[in-house]
Design a protein around this motif. Structure first.
Motif, PDB file in Angstrom:
ATOM      1  N   TYR A  64       0.739  -1.188  -0.087  1.00 15.93           N
ATOM      2  CA  TYR A  64       0.080   0.107   0.000  1.00 15.93           C
ATOM      3  C   TYR A  64       0.846   1.347   0.058  1.00 15.93           C
ATOM      4  CZ  TYR A  64      -3.903  -3.221   0.790  1.00 15.93           C
ATOM      5  OH  TYR A  64      -4.701  -4.243   0.643  1.00 15.93           O
ATOM      6  N   TYR A  77      -7.276   6.812  -9.239  1.00 11.87           N
ATOM      7  CA  TYR A  77      -8.133   6.790  -8.325  1.00 11.87           C
ATOM      8  C   TYR A  77      -8.930   7.824  -8.158  1.00 11.87           C
ATOM      9  CZ  TYR A  77      -9.413   5.516  -3.263  1.00 11.87           C
ATOM     10  OH  TYR A  77     -10.117   5.315  -2.321  1.00 11.87           O
ATOM     11  N   THR A  78      -8.202   8.927  -8.362  1.00 16.55           N
ATOM     12  CA  THR A  78      -9.024  10.425  -8.543  1.00 16.55           C
ATOM     13  C   THR A  78     -10.075  10.179  -9.563  1.00 16.55           C
ATOM     14  OG1 THR A  78      -6.932  11.159  -7.832  1.00 16.55           O
ATOM     15  CG2 THR A  78      -8.845  12.716  -8.150  1.00 16.55           C
ATOM     16  N   PHE A  81     -13.757   8.549  -8.798  1.00 17.23           N
ATOM     17  CA  PHE A  81     -14.551   9.416  -8.219  1.00 17.23           C
ATOM     18  C   PHE A  81     -15.110  10.477  -9.069  1.00 17.23           C
ATOM     19  CE2 PHE A  81     -11.980   7.738  -4.680  1.00 17.23           C
ATOM     20  CZ  PHE A  81     -12.917   7.169  -4.083  1.00 17.23           C
ATOM     21  N   VAL A 234     -17.486   1.022 -11.459  1.00 19.59           N
ATOM     22  CA  VAL A 234     -16.427   0.497 -10.804  1.00 19.59           C
ATOM     23  C   VAL A 234     -15.952  -0.601 -11.781  1.00 19.59           C
ATOM     24  CG1 VAL A 234     -15.521  -0.910  -8.892  1.00 19.59           C
ATOM     25  CG2 VAL A 234     -17.324   0.948  -8.716  1.00 19.59           C
ATOM     26  N   VAL A 278      -8.210  -1.603  -2.416  1.00 12.95           N
ATOM     27  CA  VAL A 278      -8.578  -0.220  -2.136  1.00 12.95           C
ATOM     28  C   VAL A 278      -9.638   0.093  -3.036  1.00 12.95           C
ATOM     29  CG1 VAL A 278      -7.820   2.051  -2.766  1.00 12.95           C
ATOM     30  CG2 VAL A 278      -6.520   0.357  -1.705  1.00 12.95           C
ATOM     31  N   MET A 279     -10.010  -0.772  -3.990  1.00 14.07           N
ATOM     32  CA  MET A 279     -11.186  -0.551  -4.929  1.00 14.07           C
ATOM     33  C   MET A 279     -12.520  -0.890  -4.388  1.00 14.07           C
ATOM     34  SD  MET A 279     -10.317  -1.527  -8.838  1.00 14.07           S
ATOM     35  CE  MET A 279     -12.149  -1.874  -9.489  1.00 14.07           C
ATOM     36  N   GLY A 281     -12.594  -1.730  -0.846  1.00 18.86           N
ATOM     37  CA  GLY A 281     -12.893  -0.773   0.263  1.00 18.86           C
ATOM     38  C   GLY A 281     -13.725   0.584  -0.255  1.00 18.86           C
ATOM     39  N   SER A 282     -13.148   1.230  -1.102  1.00 15.01           N
ATOM     40  CA  SER A 282     -13.866   2.449  -1.445  1.00 15.01           C
ATOM     41  C   SER A 282     -15.321   2.414  -1.829  1.00 15.01           C
ATOM     42  CB  SER A 282     -12.979   3.163  -2.854  1.00 15.01           C
ATOM     43  OG  SER A 282     -11.795   3.237  -2.444  1.00 15.01           O
ATOM     44  N   VAL A 283     -15.364   1.405  -2.713  1.00 15.12           N
ATOM     45  CA  VAL A 283     -16.817   0.957  -3.121  1.00 15.12           C
ATOM     46  C   VAL A 283     -17.840   0.695  -1.646  1.00 15.12           C
ATOM     47  CG1 VAL A 283     -18.263  -0.313  -4.452  1.00 15.12           C
ATOM     48  CG2 VAL A 283     -16.178   0.248  -5.336  1.00 15.12           C
ATOM     49  N   ALA A 285     -17.163   1.542   1.152  1.00 16.63           N
ATOM     50  CA  ALA A 285     -17.323   2.963   1.970  1.00 16.63           C
ATOM     51  C   ALA A 285     -18.541   3.770   1.433  1.00 16.63           C
ATOM     52  CB  ALA A 285     -16.049   3.515   2.131  1.00 16.63           C
ATOM     53  N   ILE A 286     -18.815   3.701   0.304  1.00 16.67           N
ATOM     54  CA  ILE A 286     -19.755   4.517  -0.379  1.00 16.67           C
ATOM     55  C   ILE A 286     -21.209   4.019  -0.457  1.00 16.67           C
ATOM     56  CG2 ILE A 286     -20.551   5.789  -2.647  1.00 16.67           C
ATOM     57  CD1 ILE A 286     -17.422   6.389  -2.937  1.00 16.67           C
TER      58      ILE A 286
END
Lengths: 300, 413
Positions: A64, A77-78, A81, A234, A278-279, A281-283, A285-286
């Motif tokens: 990471y 990553y930016t 979003f 995604v 990370v993908m 986790g981000s998904v 989280a939203i």
């Protein structure tokens, strides 16, 4: 739509019988084995020094550290979003607008519906290639307008690092809004005619009826639409590969492409797993808070 | 009437039959599918069949697809007889995993070591064992140019990058694209290697590409290489981003662009477009690369296999691929030079003759390409940096060199 349907069915009968359990067992096993076991494995691999082949010695957050120090990952990553927000909002807006227009009983509705749904039947690869040609400054729109005599017309978004990501949004909206239109149109047709009659008697303008009454009724349907588009965002990979290949440079890269490149071309499964984690986790989280909020709202 | 013994006999017969058939079979994986390439690989197939085997052609579209399929088959316990790879770190990594069969006995019998360039010998050996069979040597740092464009301008193709930078405005003013280039990972590799050797020189090239010297990668000389690269941005056309290499080459074929930095595989495309060497197009080493040959080498590797008949098939295949006469025939179609130095090249075209001359300059002239120099992971990082630098005009050459130094520093030795 799915949630509405399953609730309606759920009220009618509850599948508690043995037969249903037996029928569901293979699905559950496949889910556990293929999805959840693989996810667990990927998450663990992301915390090892795995490279060409998996290594199981725990190494903490090294992957990471490298991942977030990689300029290409920061951009990808930016972009997820940026692309995600614009694509979800844009597709939803265009889809709902088209559905409302068709709902005003235009003539030849069948033909329009087919035309508008047509992009969905085209694969992302073909969509991407077509849009690449349309947007290419040497053979596409720019060249066309110039050939009409406007010789200094410039439309080269796809070749500029600052704007290439927005061309992906165009293509994404074009591809998906037909589906959203179909779902929303079905919903609009299901709205009780009495509501319309009441609104007309009260003298409420049509646009106001849509915004304040009809569309809020269809809110659960919109949740489904958002989830469908979000999934497309995604997992979007083919679109980027066919349209910009992540370029110019890596300015229009997305996490999906990043993961595939590292996993298969660069034989670096540690980095690929870290990016995939990370993908995920981000998904989560939203999506989890969003669904929780929406479902809790409905059950109240 | 069926008796057990008859059944057994029939079964045994069938079994031995299938084994006999298998003894002839060679399942060969490769990614040579374009016109010239498939004619080239057919030379191997024909020769193998002539020597009493049966060639089973297993072609994939592109290296990534082939690598994925091959690794899956090895992991699944059904390895192919032979598979194509680009020589370099990736092949060594395969050997490290212990999946490749050593070919020492064949190498000794065929006297391979004495007849191959030292850079190849070094890279086809792992831990003292020969593990790969090189079938050709491509050069990546060629300049192919349109003779029509240079004739029309009454100019000579540039000998150095400074000459090119001086000529480019004139070429552009006359309505031609000075350099055909498509900004993607593949073409940025070729361009940068030609710049590194042509602007930075062979010594800088070797210290970064071979010795992985981070200090050299961040040196003032490297900053200058990036500076020249940055100046090239203004001499490509608007359609350059993400354009495939053969589409870029078509600009030279159609006399829209003056030149392109591309490997000698371009010859196959010129031939397919009915263009003739000398009258329509010309070849020279890239500017400043007169003493440099950036080698790109196709090899075949032979995965370990439990079936005894497959070993015989592998022996037969490897021997014929290293046969000088077969290599000459193969490379005439492939557009490259034979890897064997004792193969006859008298009949190859003028470009190959020139390449042979540069190669004959010895080890000092023979430079490794990306695949030979770096792991796919490091190569990918450098490609990301180069692609980003090319498209991002606000990035300074010094900053690019600094980032390169970091990547090289992490690459290890």
């Amino acid at each position: 739509m799915a949630t509405v349907a399953s609730q309606a069915v759920g009220r009618a009968y509850r599948p508690r019988s043995l037969a249903a359990k037996i029928a569901l067992t293979p699905t559950i096993l496949v889910m556990l084995g293929c999805y959840y076991a693989s996810i667990t494995w990927t998450v663990y691999i992301s915390m090892t020094r795995s490279f060409l082949l998996p290594v199981y010695h725990f190494a903490g957050a090294t992957q990471y550290h490298r991942l977030f120090a990689t300029p290409r990952w920061q951009v990808a990553y930016t972009n997820m979003f940026l692309f995600g927000a614009l694509d979800i909002l844009g597709t939803l807006a265009v889809g709902v607008l088209l559905a409302v227009l068709l709902d005003r009983s235009v003539r030849f509705e069948g033909i329009f519906r087919t035309i508008l749904l047509y992009p969905l039947s085209i694969s992302f690869i073909v969509t991407g290639l077509t849009w690449q040609w349309i947007l290419s400054p040497t053979i596409g729109v720019q060249q066309l307008v110039r050939s009409f005599g406007w010789s200094d017309f410039v439309f080269d978004w796809i070749t500029q690092p600052d704007t290439a990501i927005y061309t992906l949004v165009f293509a994404g909206i074009w591809h998906q809004s037909g589906l959203i239109m179909a779902i929303m149109l079905a919903g609009l047709r299901g709205v009780d005619r009495e509501i319309w009659r009441a609104a007309r008697i009260e003298g409420i303008p049509v646009w106001r009826t849509y915004i304040s009454i009809v569309l809020p009724i269809l809110r659960p349907l919109m949740v489904t639409c958002v989830v469908l588009i979000a999934i497309a965002v995604v997992k979007s990979y083919e679109l980027v590969v066919a349209m910009t290949n992540g370029g110019p440079g890596f300015s229009s890269d997305l996490p999906g492409k990043f993961v595939v490149d590292f996993e298969f071309e660069r034989a670096n499964i540690g980095q690929a797993s870290a990016a995939a984690t990370v993908m995920l986790g981000s998904v989560l989280a939203i999506v989890v808070p969003y669904l929780y909020f929406e479902l809790a709202r409905k059950n109240r | 009437m069926w008796k057990p013994i008859t059944v057994a006999a029939v079964l045994a017969g069938a079994l031995s039959c299938s084994q006999q058939a298998a003894a002839q079979d060679a399942d060969v994986m490769h990614w040579w599918t374009s016109g010239g390439e498939s004619r080239a690989v057919a030379v191997f197939a024909k020769e193998y069949d002539k020597r009493g085997g049966k060639w089973i052609d297993d072609a994939s579209v592109g290296p990534q697809a082939e690598h994925a399929a091959a690794l899956n088959r090895i992991a699944g316990g059904n390895p192919p007889t032979a598979m194509q790879w680009n020589i370099g770190v990736a092949v060594r990594q395969l050997a490290e995993q212990g999946v490749l069969r050593p070919l020492d006995d064949l190498a000794k019998k065929g006297n391979w070591e004495a007849n191959l360039p030292p850079l190849l010998v070094k890279n086809m050996t792992y831990d003292g064992h020969v593990i790969a069979v090189p079938v050709n040597i491509h050069g990546a740092n060629w300049m192919f140019y349109s003779t029509k464009v240079f004739d029309a301008l009454k100019m000579q193709p540039p000998k150095t990058w400074d000459e090119f930078l001086a000529d480019a405005p004139k070429i552009q003013a006359a309505g031609y694209i000075p350099i055909a280039y498509g900004a993607n990972a593949q073409q940025v590799d070729w361009l940068f290697e030609a710049l590194l050797a042509g602007v930075g020189g062979n010594d800088l090239y070797r210290s970064v590409w071979v010795n992985h010297d981070a200090k050299a990668a961040g040196s003032a000389a490297m900053v200058h290489v990036f500076d020249v690269m940055g100046q090239l941005r203004q001499y490509v056309d608007a359609g350059s981003p993400n354009r495939k290499w053969n589409d870029s080459l078509a600009l030279v074929e159609n006399n829209k662009a003056a030149l392109m930095i591309v490997g000698d595989w371009a010859k196959g495309d010129f031939a397919a477009a009915n263009k003739k060497l000398g009258t329509d197009y010309g070849c020279q080493m890239a500017p400043g690369n007169q003493d440099a040959y950036v080698m790109t080498v196709d090899v075949f590797v032979f995965p370990k296999n439990n079936k005894p008949d497959q070993k015989a098939a592998q022996d037969k295949l490897a021997t014929l691929m290293m046969d000088p006469a077969v290599q000459t025939e193969f490379n005439a179609f492939k557009g490259s030079m034979p890897s064997r130095l004792d193969a006859n090249v008298a009949d190859l075209d003028a470009c190959a003759q020139l390449g042979k001359k540069v190669m004959a300059g010895g080890a000092a002239n023979q430079l490794p390409n990306f695949a030979l120099a770096f792991s796919p992971d490091t190569q990918g990082q450098i490609e990301d940096l180069l692609g980003n630098y090319w498209s991002n005009k606000s990035m300074s050459p010094a900053d690019a060199a600094k980032q390169l130094a970091t990547i090289i520093g992490n690459a290890g030795h």
